[in-house]
Design a protein around this motif. Structure first.
Motif, short mmCIF file in Angstrom:
data_model
loop_
_atom_site.label_atom_id
_atom_site.label_comp_id
_atom_site.label_asym_id
_atom_site.label_seq_id
_atom_site.Cartn_x
_atom_site.Cartn_y
_atom_site.Cartn_z
N THR A 61 12.81 -3.12 -39.36
CA THR A 61 12.13 -4.36 -39.78
C THR A 61 13.10 -5.36 -40.38
OG1 THR A 61 11.62 -3.36 -41.91
CG2 THR A 61 9.94 -3.18 -40.18
N THR A 62 14.37 -4.98 -40.51
CA THR A 62 15.36 -5.88 -41.07
C THR A 62 16.31 -6.35 -39.98
OG1 THR A 62 16.84 -4.05 -41.59
CG2 THR A 62 15.29 -4.70 -43.31
N ALA A 63 16.96 -7.47 -40.24
CA ALA A 63 17.95 -7.99 -39.30
C ALA A 63 19.19 -7.10 -39.34
CB ALA A 63 18.31 -9.42 -39.65
N GLU A 64 19.65 -6.68 -38.16
CA GLU A 64 20.82 -5.80 -38.07
C GLU A 64 21.79 -6.35 -37.04
OE1 GLU A 64 19.53 -1.92 -36.98
OE2 GLU A 64 18.30 -1.64 -38.75
N ILE A 65 23.05 -5.97 -37.17
CA ILE A 65 24.04 -6.33 -36.18
C ILE A 65 23.95 -5.31 -35.04
CG2 ILE A 65 26.50 -6.53 -35.69
CD1 ILE A 65 26.88 -7.45 -38.58
N LEU A 66 23.85 -5.79 -33.83
CA LEU A 66 23.78 -4.92 -32.65
C LEU A 66 25.17 -4.79 -32.07
CD1 LEU A 66 22.16 -3.29 -30.57
CD2 LEU A 66 21.78 -5.43 -29.35
#
Length: 170
Positions: free
Chosen positions: A160-165
């Protein structure tokens, strides 16, 4: 070679269907064969004997003899079943060019979906839609395979959080 499947992943290996690492169904050794009924661009209609229709999303192999310059080569066209039309006919989508296909040509049901390699053996490699390496580095050596169509992850498994892909692509 152990199977490492998570959740509802499905894999076909040695003619056996596994779901989440559990043996589910052994495939018949006699694959259903049909014939090409119609070709319209990338859409191919195949007719099968009654009771032998391949399932939707199954891959079907159409062997064809082709020429590559002066030397002959065998070319297998892979199509994926998209729809049952009735009267023992299925509509398929071709995964490459349909040039040279003719009505009456033989089509062989593979008994499962298109599988591609997954896992550490695929890192840094480039594959086509059918899971064949196209980076001229030879065979991938992958031991794990997964179908190109899978169930989406469960809601509680989503972030649910913004993550680096991290893709490994510069």
């Amino acid at each position: 070679i152990p199977l490492r499947l998570v959740g509802s992943e499905m894999c076909i290996r040695d003619r056996v269907i596994y779901t989440a690492g559990i043996r589910r169904k052994e495939l018949s050794t006699a694959m259903a064969t049909g014939k090409i009924v119609q070709v319209q661009g990338p859409v191919v209609d195949l007719g099968f004997e009654p009771g032998q229709l391949p399932s939707i999303l199954n891959s079907v192999r159409i062997p064809q003899a082709g020429t590559n310059g002066a030397e002959a080569s065998d070319i297998d066209l892979i199509v994926e079943v998209a729809q049952h039309l009735g009267n023992d006919v299925v509509r398929c989508i071709a995964m490459s060019s349909t040039d040279g296909l003719v009505r009456g040509q033989v089509a062989i049901d593979t008994g499962g979906p298109i599988n591609v390699p997954v896992g550490n053996a695929t890192l840094g490699r480039v594959f086509n839609l059918l899971g064949r390496p196209i980076d001229e580095k030879g065979p991938s050596g992958a031991t794990q395979f997964a179908p190109i169509h899978r169930a989406s992850p469960k809601f509680d498994e989503l972030a649910t959080t913004a993550e680096i892909l991290e893709t490994g692509i510069k």
